[in-house]
Write a protein that holds these residues in place. Structure first.
Motif, short mmCIF file in Angstrom:
data_model
loop_
_atom_site.label_atom_id
_atom_site.label_comp_id
_atom_site.label_asym_id
_atom_site.label_seq_id
_atom_site.Cartn_x
_atom_site.Cartn_y
_atom_site.Cartn_z
N GLY A 262 0.79 -1.26 0.11
CA GLY A 262 0.04 0.07 -0.07
C GLY A 262 0.78 1.30 -0.27
O GLY A 262 0.28 2.52 -0.40
N ALA A 263 2.05 1.04 0.26
CA ALA A 263 2.92 2.06 0.37
C ALA A 263 3.58 2.77 -1.17
O ALA A 263 4.32 3.64 -1.07
N MET A 264 3.25 1.73 -1.88
CA MET A 264 4.10 1.92 -3.36
C MET A 264 3.66 2.96 -4.11
O MET A 264 4.48 3.39 -5.27
N PRO A 265 2.38 3.32 -4.00
CA PRO A 265 2.06 4.46 -5.24
C PRO A 265 2.72 5.48 -5.51
O PRO A 265 2.88 6.04 -6.71
N PRO A 266 3.47 6.29 -4.51
CA PRO A 266 4.21 7.26 -4.59
C PRO A 266 5.59 7.10 -5.77
O PRO A 266 5.71 7.59 -6.77
N LEU A 267 5.95 5.90 -5.47
CA LEU A 267 7.12 5.42 -6.32
C LEU A 267 6.44 5.02 -7.59
O LEU A 267 7.25 5.17 -8.88
N LEU A 268 5.35 4.32 -7.90
CA LEU A 268 4.98 4.15 -9.21
C LEU A 268 4.60 5.30 -9.92
O LEU A 268 4.70 5.64 -11.06
N GLY A 269 3.91 6.43 -9.13
CA GLY A 269 3.76 7.61 -9.88
C GLY A 269 5.16 8.32 -10.34
O GLY A 269 5.34 8.84 -11.39
N TRP A 270 6.44 8.15 -9.60
CA TRP A 270 7.48 8.69 -9.94
C TRP A 270 8.10 8.07 -11.15
O TRP A 270 8.51 8.59 -12.10
N THR A 271 8.06 6.83 -11.11
CA THR A 271 8.51 5.81 -12.21
C THR A 271 7.66 6.11 -13.54
O THR A 271 8.24 5.81 -14.60
N ALA A 272 6.38 6.51 -13.34
CA ALA A 272 5.71 6.63 -14.47
C ALA A 272 6.07 7.88 -15.27
O ALA A 272 6.13 7.84 -16.46
N VAL A 273 6.80 8.80 -14.65
CA VAL A 273 7.12 10.09 -15.19
C VAL A 273 8.54 9.99 -15.68
O VAL A 273 8.81 10.48 -16.69
N THR A 274 9.18 9.24 -14.93
CA THR A 274 10.67 9.41 -15.27
C THR A 274 11.12 8.04 -15.58
O THR A 274 12.49 8.06 -16.45
N GLY A 275 10.47 6.95 -15.69
CA GLY A 275 11.11 5.70 -15.96
C GLY A 275 12.32 5.10 -15.20
O GLY A 275 12.61 4.07 -15.66
N GLU A 276 12.49 5.72 -13.91
CA GLU A 276 13.52 5.18 -13.22
C GLU A 276 13.01 5.46 -11.74
O GLU A 276 12.27 6.34 -11.36
N LEU A 277 13.72 4.58 -10.80
CA LEU A 277 13.70 4.71 -9.44
C LEU A 277 14.76 6.01 -8.92
O LEU A 277 15.57 6.20 -9.39
N HIS A 278 14.12 6.52 -7.97
CA HIS A 278 14.95 7.50 -7.23
C HIS A 278 14.80 7.56 -5.65
O HIS A 278 13.79 7.05 -5.18
N GLY A 279 15.68 7.76 -4.84
CA GLY A 279 15.79 7.78 -3.60
C GLY A 279 14.56 8.75 -2.98
O GLY A 279 13.98 8.55 -1.85
#
Length: 304
Positions: free
Chosen positions: A155-172
């Motif tokens: 349930g904590a993943m959505p902000p990461l999913l939103g970030w990767t949707a825009v950038t295509g990469e993981l970020h700290g």
């Protein structure tokens, strides 16, 4: 005419039942945090098409996970006061219908993300669905009082999913947002579990208030709100956010800790539910403050 009206009422009821399967209020909060993740990922505005497709895709897969939860938990739901009237538990929608509906939502959401956004976001979102609907609901929920702690990662993943949707990469920075929700989840859910302790005990669900008692759970909630306060300071400490976020986060978390303190040391009837309700407001406002801080550019961010 009367038959037509009856059919219309039946169709409306079915529509509402399918909507209830998706847990729309929960999904709305998840989508909000994902949307904020998208907005924070870039200095300006993200591509509108990507935002729309990512929001829909993440929302559909989250709704699919919720529908599968109804199927897996139907026997438990039927015995609990809070959930006994759910569509599958009541038999208004069959298990096979709910599964088919969930698969339709999941396949549509995955295709939307994979074809219209990027593969990383599609697979991560599908993994989150698996984590919630299978790992948490089918196993952890019934196996350990730490179920919500471990399972809360999905349930904590959505902000990461939103970030990767825009950038295509993981970020700290995106992982910090995940940490916030991950730490927020136990005090949020345990407050509800205290209020519904007898329900969980009736179905032998090993929630913390059932296995360790209400007093222990209150202590755990207080400790987690302190941990949450510290975690919420990290975006400012690493230069991700500025003063608006710092002030907003401090005020929100002080209020959250006040609820936890009252629950532990000055409990009154309804305090657990009051804390549960505030926890939802806390997370919503915290992420909106993140957004406000980002666009007012109070402090250097994104590695500047």
């Amino acid at each position: 005419m009367a038959i037509a009206k009856q059919l219309n009422r039946h169709a409306l009821g079915s529509w509402r039942d399918y909507l209830e399967l998706t847990k729309p209020k929960v999904v709305a909060l998840l989508v909000l945090t994902a949307w904020v993740g998208m907005m924070l990922a870039v200095p300006g505005l993200p591509d509108l098409t990507v935002m729309v497709l990512a929001t829909l895709g993440i929302g559909l897969l989250s709704a699919a996970a919720a529908a599968l939860n109804h199927v897996v938990d139907q026997k438990i739901d039927a015995k609990m006061a809070r959930t006994h009237s759910r569509p599958v538990a009541k038999g208004r929608i069959s298990s096979s219908q709910a599964i088919a509906f969930a698969l339709l939502l999941a396949s549509s959401g995955f295709a939307m993300l994979y074809l219209g956004v990027n593969a990383l976001t599609a697979w991560l979102t599908l993994l989150s669905l698996f984590g919630y609907a299978v790992v948490y609901t089918m196993f952890l929920k019934r196996a350990t009082p730490q179920n919500i702690v471990i399972g809360g990662l999905a349930g904590a993943m959505p902000p990461l999913l939103g970030w990767t949707a825009v950038t295509g990469e993981l970020h700290g920075y995106a992982l910090l947002l995940v940490m916030i929700i991950f730490t927020w989840t136990p005090p949020h859910f345990w407050a509800l579990a205290i209020h519904r302790r007898d329900d969980y005990a009736k179905v032998n669900m090993p929630m913390l208030p059932v296995t360790h008692g209400i007093a222990f759970t209150k202590s755990a909630i207080l400790l987690y709100t302190i941990m949450l306060f510290i975690v919420c300071l990290l975006p400012y400490v690493v230069g991700m956010t500025g003063l608006i976020y710092l002030v907003g986060a401090c005020l929100l978390n002080l209020r959250f800790m006040q609820h936890a303190w009252r629950l532990k040391f000055a409990d009154t009837p309804g305090q657990a539910m009051a804390m549960f309700r505030f926890s939802i407001v806390h997370l919503m406002v915290l992420f909106l403050v993140l957004l406000l801080d980002h666009y007012l550019k109070i402090a250097p961010i994104y590695g500047q």
